[in-house]
Design a protein around this motif. Structure first.
Motif, PDB file in Angstrom:
ATOM      1  N   GLN A  52      35.527  55.762  61.995  1.00  0.00           N
ATOM      2  CA  GLN A  52      36.841  55.783  61.344  1.00  0.00           C
ATOM      3  C   GLN A  52      37.047  57.045  60.510  1.00  0.00           C
ATOM      4  O   GLN A  52      38.121  57.635  60.516  1.00  0.00           O
ATOM      5  N   VAL A  53      35.995  57.441  59.769  1.00  0.00           N
ATOM      6  CA  VAL A  53      36.133  58.593  58.871  1.00  0.00           C
ATOM      7  C   VAL A  53      35.786  59.858  59.648  1.00  0.00           C
ATOM      8  O   VAL A  53      34.638  60.306  59.665  1.00  0.00           O
ATOM      9  N   ILE A  54      36.764  60.432  60.296  1.00  0.00           N
ATOM     10  CA  ILE A  54      36.571  61.623  61.116  1.00  0.00           C
ATOM     11  C   ILE A  54      37.640  62.645  60.753  1.00  0.00           C
ATOM     12  O   ILE A  54      38.672  62.300  60.167  1.00  0.00           O
ATOM     13  N   PRO A  55      37.404  63.928  61.036  1.00  0.00           N
ATOM     14  CA  PRO A  55      38.429  64.935  60.759  1.00  0.00           C
ATOM     15  C   PRO A  55      39.762  64.561  61.392  1.00  0.00           C
ATOM     16  O   PRO A  55      39.826  64.180  62.563  1.00  0.00           O
ATOM     17  N   GLY A  56      40.811  64.645  60.596  1.00  0.00           N
ATOM     18  CA  GLY A  56      42.148  64.281  61.054  1.00  0.00           C
ATOM     19  C   GLY A  56      42.555  62.880  60.670  1.00  0.00           C
ATOM     20  O   GLY A  56      43.741  62.541  60.731  1.00  0.00           O
ATOM     21  N   SER A  57      41.592  62.027  60.271  1.00  0.00           N
ATOM     22  CA  SER A  57      41.945  60.673  59.835  1.00  0.00           C
ATOM     23  C   SER A  57      42.564  60.716  58.437  1.00  0.00           C
ATOM     24  O   SER A  57      42.281  61.615  57.652  1.00  0.00           O
ATOM     25  N   VAL A  58      43.404  59.740  58.150  1.00  0.00           N
ATOM     26  CA  VAL A  58      44.156  59.716  56.886  1.00  0.00           C
ATOM     27  C   VAL A  58      43.681  58.540  56.040  1.00  0.00           C
ATOM     28  O   VAL A  58      43.635  57.403  56.511  1.00  0.00           O
ATOM     29  N   TRP A  59      43.358  58.803  54.765  1.00  0.00           N
ATOM     30  CA  TRP A  59      42.808  57.791  53.875  1.00  0.00           C
ATOM     31  C   TRP A  59      43.582  57.693  52.567  1.00  0.00           C
ATOM     32  O   TRP A  59      43.015  57.463  51.508  1.00  0.00           O
ATOM     33  N   SER A  60      44.892  57.841  52.641  1.00  0.00           N
ATOM     34  CA  SER A  60      45.721  57.652  51.450  1.00  0.00           C
ATOM     35  C   SER A  60      45.792  56.162  51.120  1.00  0.00           C
ATOM     36  O   SER A  60      45.662  55.301  51.995  1.00  0.00           O
ATOM     37  N   GLU A  61      46.011  55.857  49.863  1.00  0.00           N
ATOM     38  CA  GLU A  61      45.997  54.475  49.392  1.00  0.00           C
ATOM     39  C   GLU A  61      47.125  53.654  49.995  1.00  0.00           C
ATOM     40  O   GLU A  61      46.960  52.461  50.283  1.00  0.00           O
ATOM     41  N   ASN A  62      48.278  54.256  50.229  1.00  0.00           N
ATOM     42  CA  ASN A  62      49.409  53.493  50.748  1.00  0.00           C
ATOM     43  C   ASN A  62      49.215  53.066  52.200  1.00  0.00           C
ATOM     44  O   ASN A  62      49.865  52.145  52.680  1.00  0.00           O
ATOM     45  N   LEU A  63      48.266  53.743  52.915  1.00  0.00           N
ATOM     46  CA  LEU A  63      47.993  53.379  54.310  1.00  0.00           C
ATOM     47  C   LEU A  63      46.708  52.565  54.463  1.00  0.00           C
ATOM     48  O   LEU A  63      46.627  51.693  55.324  1.00  0.00           O
ATOM     49  N   ARG A  64      45.708  52.849  53.648  1.00  0.00           N
ATOM     50  CA  ARG A  64      44.392  52.215  53.800  1.00  0.00           C
ATOM     51  C   ARG A  64      44.058  51.247  52.669  1.00  0.00           C
ATOM     52  O   ARG A  64      43.000  50.628  52.693  1.00  0.00           O
ATOM     53  N   GLY A  65      44.930  51.147  51.668  1.00  0.00           N
ATOM     54  CA  GLY A  65      44.595  50.314  50.529  1.00  0.00           C
ATOM     55  C   GLY A  65      43.521  50.967  49.680  1.00  0.00           C
ATOM     56  O   GLY A  65      43.248  52.172  49.788  1.00  0.00           O
ATOM     57  N   THR A  66      42.879  50.181  48.827  1.00  0.00           N
ATOM     58  CA  THR A  66      41.872  50.699  47.904  1.00  0.00           C
ATOM     59  C   THR A  66      40.690  51.301  48.654  1.00  0.00           C
ATOM     60  O   THR A  66      39.989  50.626  49.400  1.00  0.00           O
ATOM     61  N   ASN A  67      40.486  52.598  48.476  1.00  0.00           N
ATOM     62  CA  ASN A  67      39.298  53.316  48.943  1.00  0.00           C
ATOM     63  C   ASN A  67      39.120  54.484  47.995  1.00  0.00           C
ATOM     64  O   ASN A  67      40.072  54.904  47.332  1.00  0.00           O
ATOM     65  N   ALA A  68      37.913  55.010  47.862  1.00  0.00           N
ATOM     66  CA  ALA A  68      37.641  55.984  46.805  1.00  0.00           C
ATOM     67  C   ALA A  68      38.521  57.228  46.912  1.00  0.00           C
ATOM     68  O   ALA A  68      39.045  57.716  45.916  1.00  0.00           O
ATOM     69  N   MET A  69      38.706  57.753  48.136  1.00  0.00           N
ATOM     70  CA  MET A  69      39.537  58.941  48.282  1.00  0.00           C
ATOM     71  C   MET A  69      40.978  58.640  47.882  1.00  0.00           C
ATOM     72  O   MET A  69      41.614  59.424  47.165  1.00  0.00           O
ATOM     73  N   GLY A  70      41.494  57.486  48.316  1.00  0.00           N
ATOM     74  CA  GLY A  70      42.864  57.116  47.969  1.00  0.00           C
ATOM     75  C   GLY A  70      43.039  56.901  46.481  1.00  0.00           C
ATOM     76  O   GLY A  70      44.042  57.321  45.883  1.00  0.00           O
ATOM     77  N   VAL A  71      42.089  56.223  45.834  1.00  0.00           N
ATOM     78  CA  VAL A  71      42.164  55.992  44.386  1.00  0.00           C
ATOM     79  C   VAL A  71      42.095  57.315  43.636  1.00  0.00           C
ATOM     80  O   VAL A  71      42.818  57.543  42.661  1.00  0.00           O
ATOM     81  N   CYS A  72      41.219  58.199  44.084  1.00  0.00           N
ATOM     82  CA  CYS A  72      41.071  59.507  43.446  1.00  0.00           C
ATOM     83  C   CYS A  72      42.375  60.298  43.521  1.00  0.00           C
ATOM     84  O   CYS A  72      42.793  60.921  42.539  1.00  0.00           O
ATOM     85  N   ILE A  73      43.043  60.250  44.662  1.00  0.00           N
ATOM     86  CA  ILE A  73      44.321  60.952  44.818  1.00  0.00           C
ATOM     87  C   ILE A  73      45.388  60.327  43.928  1.00  0.00           C
ATOM     88  O   ILE A  73      46.178  61.030  43.291  1.00  0.00           O
ATOM     89  N   ALA A  74      45.403  58.997  43.853  1.00  0.00           N
ATOM     90  CA  ALA A  74      46.430  58.301  43.069  1.00  0.00           C
ATOM     91  C   ALA A  74      46.264  58.519  41.581  1.00  0.00           C
ATOM     92  O   ALA A  74      47.259  58.586  40.837  1.00  0.00           O
ATOM     93  N   THR A  75      45.023  58.628  41.111  1.00  0.00           N
ATOM     94  CA  THR A  75      44.774  58.700  39.665  1.00  0.00           C
ATOM     95  C   THR A  75      44.417  60.093  39.172  1.00  0.00           C
ATOM     96  O   THR A  75      44.544  60.373  37.980  1.00  0.00           O
ATOM     97  N   GLY A  76      43.939  60.960  40.084  1.00  0.00           N
ATOM     98  CA  GLY A  76      43.459  62.270  39.655  1.00  0.00           C
ATOM     99  C   GLY A  76      42.128  62.199  38.934  1.00  0.00           C
ATOM    100  O   GLY A  76      41.721  63.155  38.262  1.00  0.00           O
ATOM    101  N   ARG A  77      41.421  61.083  39.070  1.00  0.00           N
ATOM    102  CA  ARG A  77      40.134  60.892  38.398  1.00  0.00           C
ATOM    103  C   ARG A  77      39.049  60.553  39.423  1.00  0.00           C
ATOM    104  O   ARG A  77      39.362  60.066  40.515  1.00  0.00           O
ATOM    105  N   PRO A  78      37.762  60.772  39.061  1.00  0.00           N
ATOM    106  CA  PRO A  78      36.686  60.326  39.952  1.00  0.00           C
ATOM    107  C   PRO A  78      36.787  58.834  40.204  1.00  0.00           C
ATOM    108  O   PRO A  78      37.232  58.071  39.341  1.00  0.00           O
ATOM    109  N   ALA A  79      36.400  58.411  41.399  1.00  0.00           N
ATOM    110  CA  ALA A  79      36.524  56.995  41.765  1.00  0.00           C
ATOM    111  C   ALA A  79      35.284  56.540  42.512  1.00  0.00           C
ATOM    112  O   ALA A  79      34.685  57.296  43.282  1.00  0.00           O
ATOM    113  N   GLN A  80      34.915  55.272  42.282  1.00  0.00           N
ATOM    114  CA  GLN A  80      33.825  54.633  43.016  1.00  0.00           C
ATOM    115  C   GLN A  80      34.319  53.269  43.484  1.00  0.00           C
ATOM    116  O   GLN A  80      34.819  52.484  42.682  1.00  0.00           O
ATOM    117  N   VAL A  81      34.191  53.014  44.777  1.00  0.00           N
ATOM    118  CA  VAL A  81      34.625  51.734  45.356  1.00  0.00           C
ATOM    119  C   VAL A  81      33.467  51.199  46.190  1.00  0.00           C
ATOM    120  O   VAL A  81      33.034  51.850  47.146  1.00  0.00           O
TER     121      VAL A  81
END
Length: 619
Positions: A116-145
């Motif tokens: 699933q996690v391959i170049p070109g895949s999208v991991w924004s929170e609005n599409l994938r729900g809670t995931n560390a990359m999406g949370v980090c983008i939404a908050t601008g802070r380090p994230a651990q999920v």
């Protein structure tokens, strides 16, 4: 089952059956992300979709974030080396959550998450729900999920850690992520990820502002050059153009920073200290709030040009410019220093520069310094010969549609041909033609495009230079610079201390630790040394590093002596740690053909100490 796991289980059950969950059951960032995921209309029981950009969209995205990818790649490789073998993958994401680059071990690649996690895949929170990359983008802070903290149950077997990368102007530039199949909280990995993200951020800021004055600052002078330093960038009118996150923390008393004048932030006017700064001095200054910081200027094209204006007369030709250019680099090896003396003049005269050396010897760094010394107004643009496939030269180098190619981007600046010997033959021929006449025809419009650029090339296979097309080779070898491998440099101890102090300014290494490092061959050169030292520092957060701190990190711990005279001196025989140290010292002396002075510099020891371990070898 511990209380946290129990609370998470109850929260998940309510989320999946009722579309809500109890407040306070989860960490704050996870709670907020689950609420946002619900607001996006996501179903926690939905199957994970393969959300992947088209090839055209992905190529355009990579082009947009080319600098981020280029500066992040060494950090991805370093981070991968630090956590390799633990079923991990490393990913670089764009500010929109597009995976730009990845590195993963075989185990992870064979999992569903790896697919699933391959170049070109999208991991924004609005599409994938809670995931560390999406949370980090939404908050601008380090994230651990971890595991079940993901909003989608389909992602519940993965744990991920992300850290943001900013551009110095308050905008998110990218995200660095480490994912694994482990549910155990990885605080050590989280620290490594944040360190790597900070390093990428500082590199982006520094490289992106080569034509502006870049300053490092910190309340404590020993922290300059470490990842905890502040970095600020000045425009030509001396207003603050960019600042890293650490720098913002040190200047929190100011209502605004970007656009503010240096002279309004600090008590000393810039004009009063500029000459001392560009000469390489570290100055103690106070800001208008009254806090004192140590300040120094980064050696780049802007500071090099300013130094020439402020210091027009040099007693010994070439000395001051060279010192200014290399002042941020550890070069305590006399032979290497001697080779580098001619580089600034060669770059300023416009000579083509060819840099050779094993992987990790610092070729890209020297290319950046050569570009700075050239004082050209255009940017440094990199073309990696390993990444250019047959038939891609026209699209990548000459341009496609409205997108300018690399040759046009490098106009007025420097084109860095990394691993030039891997360029396809067709690309070699086309490039030789462009360098010969200084122009080319756009492959789509047919328009003649003139490009004024200088060339710096590098290769880790110097013998292969002779295999380049003669038309190209003769245009690339104006000035040849061979970088020695780390095992032959006499400043290994200084380099190791520099890497250690980038983590903890008061870091120390015992003589035995330095001897252990000096006995290793370092096939990965500076990259490997940095990775090993950083790992050792994280595993020993205080106190001096000992030889045993490196045994688990370096292949082949030194063998114990089998007799009192064969592998160590008589005074060290019988005491394991002393025997190891003595063995290492003798190995380094032998490697340098008995040259004790050179071995002493490599080991960071006095010659007297080394002679003590060689007494019974004298004849």
């Amino acid at each position: 089952m511990d209380l946290q796991t129990s609370a998470l289980g109850r929260a998940r059950q309510m989320l999946e059956t009722q579309g809500r969950f109890p407040g306070g059951a989860l960490p704050g960032d996870i709670t907020e992300s689950w609420l946002r995921s619900l607001s996006h209309g996501l179903d926690p029981l939905a199957r994970s979709q393969r959300l992947i950009l088209s090839e055209v969209e992905f190529n355009a995205t990579r082009q947009t974030h080319a600098d981020l990818i280029r500066f992040a790649r060494p950090e991805l490789e370093l981070l991968y080396d630090q956590i390799a073998g633990s079923n991990f993958m490393i990913a670089l994401g764009s500010p929109d959550g597009v995976v730009l680059d990845t590195l993963h071990d075989t185990q992870f690649a064979e999992t569903e998450a790896g697919a699933q996690v391959i170049p070109g895949s999208v991991w924004s929170e609005n599409l994938r729900g809670t995931n560390a990359m999406g949370v980090c983008i939404a908050t601008g802070r380090p994230a651990q999920v971890y595991g079940g903290e993901h909003f989608l149950r389909a992602h519940g077997d993965v744990s991920c850690i992300s850290a943001p990368i900013f551009d110095g102007a308050g905008r998110l530039a990218g995200v660095l992520d480490a994912s694994s199949m482990s549910a155990v909280r990885q605080q050590h990995t989280a620290a490594l990820v944040q360190m790597a993200a900070s390093s990428i951020e500082n590199s982006l800021i520094r490289s992106g502002h080569d034509r502006r004055i870049v300053l490092q600052f910190h309340p404590r002078p020993e922290y300059l050059g470490t990842l905890s330093m502040g970095v600020l960038v000045l425009d030509e009118d001396l207003t603050l153009h960019a600042i890293n996150r650490r720098g913002e923390m040190f200047l929190t008393g100011f209502p605004r920073l970007l656009g503010e004048s240096f002279d309004r932030i600090f008590e000393q006017p810039f004009a009063a200290i500029q000459q001392r700064l560009v000469e390489g001095e570290t100055l103690r200054v106070r800001d208008r709030i009254g806090s004192a910081v140590s300040l120094r200027c980064v050696a780049n094209r802007a500071s090099f040009a300013l130094a020439r204006r402020l210091i027009p007369v040099v007693t010994e030709p070439g000395t001051a410019p060279a010192r200014n250019l290399f002042r941020d680099v550890v070069i305590d090896d006399p032979a290497l220093w001697q080779r580098l003396q001619a580089l600034p003049d060669a770059a300023k005269r416009g000579a083509a520069i060819a840099i050779t050396g094993e992987t990790g010897t610092g070729k890209a760094l020297i290319a950046r310094l050569a570009h700075a010394a050239s004082e050209r107004s255009g940017p440094l643009v990199t073309l990696d010969g390993r990444m250019l496939a047959e038939g891609d030269f026209a699209r990548v180098c000459l341009g496609s549609g409205t997108e300018p190619g690399l040759l046009q981007q490098a106009a007025g600046g420097t084109l860095f041909l990394d691993e030039v010997t891997d360029l396809p033959v067709v690309a070699q021929a086309a490039l030789a033609g462009v360098l010969d006449i200084g122009e080319y025809r756009h492959p789509e419009t047919g328009a003649v495009v003139r490009t004024d650029l200088r060339v710096v090339c590098a290769t880790s296979a110097p013998a292969a230079l002779s295999d380049l097309l003669p038309a190209l080779r003769y245009r690339l070898e104006g000035f040849r610079l061979d970088l020695p491998p780390l095992r032959l440099r006499s400043d290994l101890a200084a380099l190791a201390q520099r890497f250690a102090r980038s983590v903890r300014p008061d870091a120390r290494m015992t003589e035995a630790a330095l001897a252990r490092l000096a006995a290793h061959d370092w096939p990965g050169n500076l990259h490997e040394l940095r990775a090993i030292v950083l790992q050792a520092m994280l595993m020993r957060p205080e106190g001096a590093l000992e030889a045993q701190d490196f045994d688990a990190l370096l292949p082949g711990a030194p063998a114990r002596p089998v007799s009192s005279g064969a592998t160590c001196c008589a005074q060290c025989a019988g005491v394991p740690w002393k025997a190891d140290q003595c063995q290492n010292i003798r190995t380094v002396v032998a490697r340098h053909e008995g040259n004790v002075s050179r071995a002493a510099r490599v080991l960071g020891m006095s010659r007297t100490t080394i002679y003590k371990h060689l007494k019974d070898q004298a004849s």
